[in-house]
Design a protein around this motif. Sequence first.
Motif, short mmCIF file in Angstrom:
data_model
loop_
_atom_site.label_atom_id
_atom_site.label_comp_id
_atom_site.label_asym_id
_atom_site.label_seq_id
_atom_site.Cartn_x
_atom_site.Cartn_y
_atom_site.Cartn_z
N HIS A 214 -12.06 -6.11 2.89
CA HIS A 214 -11.69 -4.78 3.37
C HIS A 214 -11.97 -4.56 4.85
O HIS A 214 -11.79 -3.46 5.36
CB HIS A 214 -12.41 -3.72 2.54
CG HIS A 214 -11.93 -3.64 1.12
ND1 HIS A 214 -12.57 -4.25 0.08
CD2 HIS A 214 -10.85 -3.03 0.58
CE1 HIS A 214 -11.92 -4.03 -1.05
NE2 HIS A 214 -10.87 -3.29 -0.77
N ASP B 264 -4.53 0.27 9.78
CA ASP B 264 -5.51 -0.81 9.74
C ASP B 264 -4.96 -1.96 8.90
O ASP B 264 -4.69 -1.80 7.71
CB ASP B 264 -6.83 -0.33 9.13
CG ASP B 264 -7.53 0.67 10.03
OD1 ASP B 264 -7.28 0.66 11.26
OD2 ASP B 264 -8.33 1.48 9.51
N ASN C 211 0.24 -6.41 -1.49
CA ASN C 211 0.19 -6.49 -2.96
C ASN C 211 1.40 -7.25 -3.49
O ASN C 211 1.30 -8.05 -4.42
CB ASN C 211 0.21 -5.08 -3.57
CG ASN C 211 -1.18 -4.50 -3.75
OD1 ASN C 211 -2.13 -5.23 -3.99
ND2 ASN C 211 -1.30 -3.19 -3.63
N PRO D 160 3.62 3.82 -12.84
CA PRO D 160 4.40 3.00 -13.80
C PRO D 160 5.75 3.65 -14.13
O PRO D 160 6.77 2.95 -14.23
CB PRO D 160 3.50 2.95 -15.04
CG PRO D 160 2.13 3.23 -14.53
CD PRO D 160 2.31 4.17 -13.38
N ASN E 90 1.10 2.68 3.58
CA ASN E 90 1.43 2.31 2.20
C ASN E 90 2.37 1.11 2.15
O ASN E 90 2.27 0.28 1.24
CB ASN E 90 2.07 3.50 1.48
CG ASN E 90 1.05 4.59 1.19
OD1 ASN E 90 -0.12 4.30 1.02
ND2 ASN E 90 1.49 5.84 1.15
N THR F 17 0.20 -1.90 2.63
CA THR F 17 -0.52 -2.19 1.38
C THR F 17 0.43 -2.76 0.33
O THR F 17 0.11 -3.72 -0.37
CB THR F 17 -1.20 -0.92 0.84
OG1 THR F 17 -2.06 -0.41 1.84
CG2 THR F 17 -2.00 -1.19 -0.42
N TYR G 183 -8.48 -10.84 -2.94
CA TYR G 183 -7.89 -9.60 -2.42
C TYR G 183 -8.53 -8.38 -3.06
O TYR G 183 -8.91 -7.42 -2.39
CB TYR G 183 -6.39 -9.63 -2.70
CG TYR G 183 -5.59 -8.50 -2.08
CD1 TYR G 183 -5.02 -8.64 -0.82
CD2 TYR G 183 -5.38 -7.30 -2.77
CE1 TYR G 183 -4.28 -7.62 -0.25
CE2 TYR G 183 -4.64 -6.28 -2.22
CZ TYR G 183 -4.08 -6.44 -0.95
OH TYR G 183 -3.35 -5.43 -0.40
N ASN G 184 -8.69 -8.44 -4.39
CA ASN G 184 -9.20 -7.27 -5.11
C ASN G 184 -10.69 -7.33 -5.43
O ASN G 184 -11.29 -6.31 -5.77
CB ASN G 184 -8.43 -7.09 -6.43
CG ASN G 184 -7.00 -6.69 -6.19
OD1 ASN G 184 -6.72 -5.82 -5.36
ND2 ASN G 184 -6.07 -7.33 -6.86
N LEU H 192 3.48 12.75 -6.49
CA LEU H 192 3.46 11.67 -7.49
C LEU H 192 2.00 11.28 -7.74
O LEU H 192 1.25 12.05 -8.29
CB LEU H 192 4.30 10.49 -7.01
CG LEU H 192 5.80 10.79 -6.84
CD1 LEU H 192 6.50 9.62 -6.21
CD2 LEU H 192 6.44 11.11 -8.18
N GLY H 193 1.62 10.09 -7.33
CA GLY H 193 0.23 9.66 -7.54
C GLY H 193 0.14 8.55 -8.55
O GLY H 193 1.12 8.21 -9.22
N GLU H 194 -1.07 8.00 -8.66
CA GLU H 194 -1.36 6.86 -9.52
C GLU H 194 -0.78 7.00 -10.93
O GLU H 194 -0.22 6.06 -11.46
CB GLU H 194 -2.87 6.70 -9.63
CG GLU H 194 -3.46 5.84 -8.55
CD GLU H 194 -3.33 4.39 -8.91
OE1 GLU H 194 -3.21 4.08 -10.09
OE2 GLU H 194 -3.33 3.57 -7.98
N ALA H 195 -0.97 8.18 -11.49
CA ALA H 195 -0.57 8.37 -12.89
C ALA H 195 0.94 8.19 -13.07
O ALA H 195 1.40 7.82 -14.15
CB ALA H 195 -0.99 9.76 -13.37
N ALA I 250 2.90 1.32 -3.95
CA ALA I 250 1.97 1.87 -2.96
C ALA I 250 2.40 3.27 -2.52
O ALA I 250 1.55 4.16 -2.36
CB ALA I 250 1.88 0.94 -1.76
N ASP J 231 1.61 5.54 -5.37
CA ASP J 231 0.15 5.72 -5.44
C ASP J 231 -0.34 6.68 -4.37
O ASP J 231 -1.28 7.44 -4.57
CB ASP J 231 -0.58 4.38 -5.23
CG ASP J 231 -0.45 3.45 -6.42
OD1 ASP J 231 0.06 3.90 -7.46
OD2 ASP J 231 -0.83 2.28 -6.30
N GLY J 232 0.31 6.60 -3.20
CA GLY J 232 -0.08 7.46 -2.08
C GLY J 232 0.00 8.94 -2.42
O GLY J 232 -0.72 9.75 -1.84
#
Lengths: 418, 352
Positions: free
Chosen positions: B181, B191, B57, B326, B50, B53, B265-266, B320-323, B308, B311-312
């Motif tokens: 990727h 990686d 980012n 912010p 993470n 990443t 990148y994206n 936690l997580g994406e949601a 990151a 998000d992980g």
Amino acid sequence: MAASGCLLAALSFGVAACGSDDNDSGGSTGSSTSASSSGGSNVTIYSSLPLQGDSRPQSVSVVNGEKLALEKAGGKAGSYTINYKSLDDATAAAGKWDPGATSGDARKAAQDKSTIAYLGEFNSGATAISLPILNEAGILQVSPSNTAVGLTRSQGADKGEPDKYYPSGKRTYGRVVPADHIQAAAQVTYQKDNGCTKLFILNDKEVYGKGIADQVVPLAKAQGITVLGNQGIDPKAANYRALAGTIKGSGADCIFFGGITQNNAVQLWKDLNAALPSAKLFGPDGVAESAFSSKIGSKAEKQTFITNPTLDPKLYPQSGQDFFKEYKAKYGADPEPYAIYGYEAMSVVLQAIQNAGDKGNDRQAVIDAFYKIKDRQSVLGTYSIDENGDTTLSDYGGNKIEGGKLVFDKVIKAKTTS
Amino acid sequence: MEAASITETASAPPPARKVGDVLNAYALPLLLFGALVAQFIYDPTGTLENTKTGLSNGMVWALIALGYTLVYGIVELINFAHGEVFMIGAFVSLSLWQTFGVTDSTSLALIIVSIVVFLACAMTASATLNVLIERAAYRPLRNAPKLAPLITAIGMSFILQNVGLLWRPTPDQVPDLIGSHAVYFTIFKVDVLHSDVFAVIITVPLLMGLLWFVGSTKHGKAMRATAQDPDAARLMGINVDRTISLTFLLGGMMAGAAGLIYSLYNLTVRFNMGFTAGLIAFTAAVMGGIGNLKGAVIGGLIIGVIQAISDGGNFLGLQLGEAWTPAVVFGILILVMVFRPQGLFGEETREG
């Protein structure tokens, strides 16, 4: 929840306030309200769909479907001439449906004395906002595409649903597309058919996306699929690389995303494809559109499976097959998946107005006529409207993506518990 | 570490520091670093993954944040249109690839040439746009109350979003020219992808070049003088208007470069990508200490890593997580603002 409750209450009061100056449109609880008191035999049907951002191709196709249905009916229903007005519930800034634009559209229709029906919204989250406003004004609302269960049924819905959407205490809403308690079952059947054993679920946190994700969880477990998680995503994230890494680490062989294209589904797919090239990626009808299928790229196409209520044209009755031909002849392109539901939403409303007879300009009479629709021979097949306002149709299509286009795979006979 | 800033004077001696000041300055960075170490002990591989990443980012956020911090440093304006300038940079680069038919099947040499040439084009386009915005929308309001140019900036943001909407109404695929990727090498089971390496090799020279330009050249000195006191700078013969235009030019160049890097990148661009990116980069600039160039860079990297790790999904057992990302990012920003309002590395803006 409290905030959304306040919002709904505020919106309802707003309409009630408008209605206090306008006996024809607001404030009533659905009692006999003439829609043509100022317009003679003219009545108005509004359509509200997201016409900006990448929803636009799908929405334009639905509007075309609605126009085609009205044109075939000669612009009339019974003895009433229909005015059709297409509204936009999206904003450029949002790039998708927007709560302010949605409530604005609903208010516009509620304040128009000639309004007899409202076709929309496209997104269930939007309807959660427009429905209380239109319900308070006693206007029939028929969505061509909403699938969130809580809009019509309490089983499998959030607390307070669906009653909180109907402040008048009367039902005024219906839809011509099978709801998500059926789609979720179809999804799980499709996943099982494709050999899923460990499923990771993502959702976009909207009424529709989270709703169908929550529906899939128990059904997947009941089918023996291990559910590894049900996680909301940030629809505005630049990418989902870290999330994809987490899912890879979980050992998932299938991923289901409950959400819509406009909530960054293309980026999500690309990052999932990169991290898990051999996993199967499942999406619901919220991504069944060219804005998604033509953008995810050839690598991700091969691992993608989409459920969508629209079936292969050959599986529809003759009138349905004619729709696809007429649409292409008139607009020069094949319709998007929901165009046929736009056609049917308009058609069923026209039938309700016609069935209301002399009271075809009476909002409550038209609502009553809509709920009495039984064994309607439609472009989608024969169906009835049940007491919740839902269609009795239940077939879902399983689709793959080839060359950037949705390709019909098979009919999924979803088994539901209710 | 003494952070370089746009208002830093070449000969001013560093002020004496008390122990309390030092603690105040370093407590929060140390706390964040401590949290990262704890997370590493809890989940070594996941944290390394993470962090990698997040850093790649964060490179993009840093480039965009430099535009915010440069402009704020010199005219004390939050240029809310900067995110859209970044979006236009991404659109320009994609349009050029499409126009010249550059795809992932093009030869490697041509791909490299196209990236270098189109990077210059994207930087030029965004820089020109930024200068034009400054000339048309901000300069006439130079002496107006601060609220006026702020509102104008938001207005420009919406105008440019609509330009983007007309230009590309749906998300567009970017050709995968760098094998985004594909794994470049693996270290400690992590990686490192082509796109991670790409972000670093393009971004680091740009960052170093900008820091050198502002810190070591005559024009950079003029920028710092203008930022410190525009009236005095004018009396010393500096063309303040031209210097401010130069600042917008440099910020626009960084945004254009960020647009190209982001797109490769994206592999997806969309018309409203600038709003979110701008908000995150602005947060990075504020976290680092707005007006402080090195602070903006480090703020961008910190935000990238925080995002990151959030998000992980699992921070020290906390799901936690994406949601939640912010909320986590802005929660930490609030902490920074409460305990160190000048940002982690010190705010350096015009006095009085």
